[in-house]
Enzyme design. Structure first.
Site, PDB file in Angstrom:
ATOM      1  N   SER A   2      16.076  62.030 -11.106  1.00  0.00           N
ATOM      2  CA  SER A   2      15.864  60.944 -11.826  1.00  0.00           C
ATOM      3  C   SER A   2      16.729  59.918 -11.580  1.00  0.00           C
ATOM      4  CB  SER A   2      15.668  61.219 -13.481  1.00  0.00           C
ATOM      5  OG  SER A   2      16.927  61.627 -13.845  1.00  0.00           O
TER       6      SER A   2
ATOM      7  N   ASP B 295      25.529  60.315 -13.396  1.00  0.00           N
ATOM      8  CA  ASP B 295      24.659  60.795 -12.487  1.00  0.00           C
ATOM      9  C   ASP B 295      24.413  59.331 -11.699  1.00  0.00           C
ATOM     10  OD1 ASP B 295      24.418  63.235 -13.595  1.00  0.00           O
ATOM     11  OD2 ASP B 295      22.318  62.958 -14.409  1.00  0.00           O
TER      12      ASP B 295
END
Length: 386
Positions: free
Chosen positions: A131, A175
């Site tokens: 994602s 991330d």
């Protein structure tokens, strides 16, 4: 990495025109530092060679049209919109919330509409930040297409906002920062409070070691309630201890003695000790002691299993089988409740470790795991035109 030429040709077939470029953003593995990011702590991720690629071209109508080579549904949405999570998209459109949400956040920096064709070679649901890679590839493409000058750290924060506000996942900054800031042959030491980062040399092969990512095939979904619950527990513990975040706990014994709730005590113990493990791991890497990382990985896994309670049966079995086969260490990676395991082994034992893990799955009747050799790789970048 996806063949950029093939992706550009596919874009032409789908949209009837040439893309203006292809951008790639990698997935990541967090070497150590799990659930410390949203506690303002330290993390140490590195980028994978696998990731998400986006072929894109501008549109002048304020619309983002998104297609994926991994999904049948095409999604068209206005850039000028509110949070995607509030619009109640059906499951078959859920994947597009990431690029559309990114476009909606970036509009404040002057970007606009675009046609996007997405391709990925990251396994889905494996906890390797597909994602974030999708958000970061989209963000780079939109900034380049519309001439928006946003530096990499700021872009990482904007991509994180897209996941928080648009998709509804309360992730920390790790991330997106890893996907945008990592460099080949290094891990990224990131201070999640200040946003400051530094590159730490990390080349396992140079020490005769191999890193294996084991996709346990137990898919996870961080939008579920358990991840949000862990974050809420950490925030509650920090408030009770009178600190801004658990990163600020200096006296662990005193903090554990203060908290009455045994669940909150366990959460605090993990976060505080995990931050120390990050710092110790950085020290080992700077000393060139890659072979000594196993103890840090093992301690992290036990803490995630017993103190933070986010491991899952396949992860525990993977670590146990790998260690029995002679691996130096292993731990679950990602948010937990499914995904992947990172295993450190001597290169000449890697085949034995893979066989042992596969046998453990077969004995339990589980779907066979998949193995990826993890090499610290380059961060997000424009691929074409060069």
């Amino acid at each position: 990495m996806t063949d950029s030429r093939a992706l550009a040709e596919a874009f032409n077939e789908v949209f009837g025109r040439e893309p203006e470029g292809v951008w790639h953003a990698p997935g990541r593995v967090n070497l150590i530092g799990e659930h410390t990011d949203y506690n303002d702590g330290f993390v140490l991720p590195f980028a994978l060679g696998l990731g998400v690629s986006v072929a894109a071209a501008r549109r002048g109508d304020g619309v983002v049209e998104v297609r994926s080579r991994q999904a049948a549904a095409a999604v068209t949405a206005p850039v000028d919109g509110g949070p995607v999570v509030a619009e109640g998209w059906p499951p078959e459109r859920a994947w597009a919330a990431y690029p559309v949400g990114t476009a909606r956040v970036l509009r404040e920096r002057g970007t606009g509409g675009a046609s996007l064709l997405i391709d990925s070679d990251l396994p889905q649901g494996a906890g390797l930040s597909s994602s974030a890679a999708l958000e970061c590839a989209t963000a780079l493409a939109l900034c380049d297409l519309h001439g928006a000058a946003v530096d990499r750290p700021a872009l990482a924060r904007l991509a994180q906002r897209a996941e928080n506000e648009q998709v509804g996942v309360p992730c920390g900054p790790m991330d997106q920062a890893a996907s945008l800031l990592c460099t080949a042959g290094h891990a990224l030491l990131l201070d999640c409070r200040s946003g400051l980062s530094s590159q730490v040399p990390f080349a396992p092969a140079g020490s005769g070691m191999t890193l294996l990512v084991v996709d346990t095939r137990a898919a996870h979904a961080l939008a579920g309630g358990e991840y949000a619950r862990r974050r809420a527990e950490c925030e509650e513990a920090a408030a009770l201890l009178g600190v801004a975040a658990l990163r600020d706990v200096k006296d662990l014994a005193g903090a554990l003695g203060t908290l009455r709730d045994p669940v909150l005590r366990r959460r605090v113990q993990h976060v505080v000790t995990e931050n120390h493990r990050v710092e110790a791991t950085v020290g080992l890497l700077r000393a060139g002691a890659v072979t000594e990382l196993g103890a840090m990985l093992n301690a992290s896994h036990l803490s995630l299993r017993d103190q933070f309670e986010v491991s899952w049966p396949e992860a525990d079995a993977t670590v146990d089988a790998a260690l029995r086969a002679g691996a130096r260490g292993g731990r679950m990676v990602g948010g937990g409740f499914g995904g992947s395991v990172l295993v450190l082994t001597a290169a000449d034992r890697a085949a034995r470790v893979r066989d042992a893990v596969a046998a453990a799955y077969a004995e339990r009747g589980w779907t066979a795991p998949e193995f990826i050799e993890a090499v610290p790789s380059a961060g997000a970048r424009r691929v074409t035109p060069a």
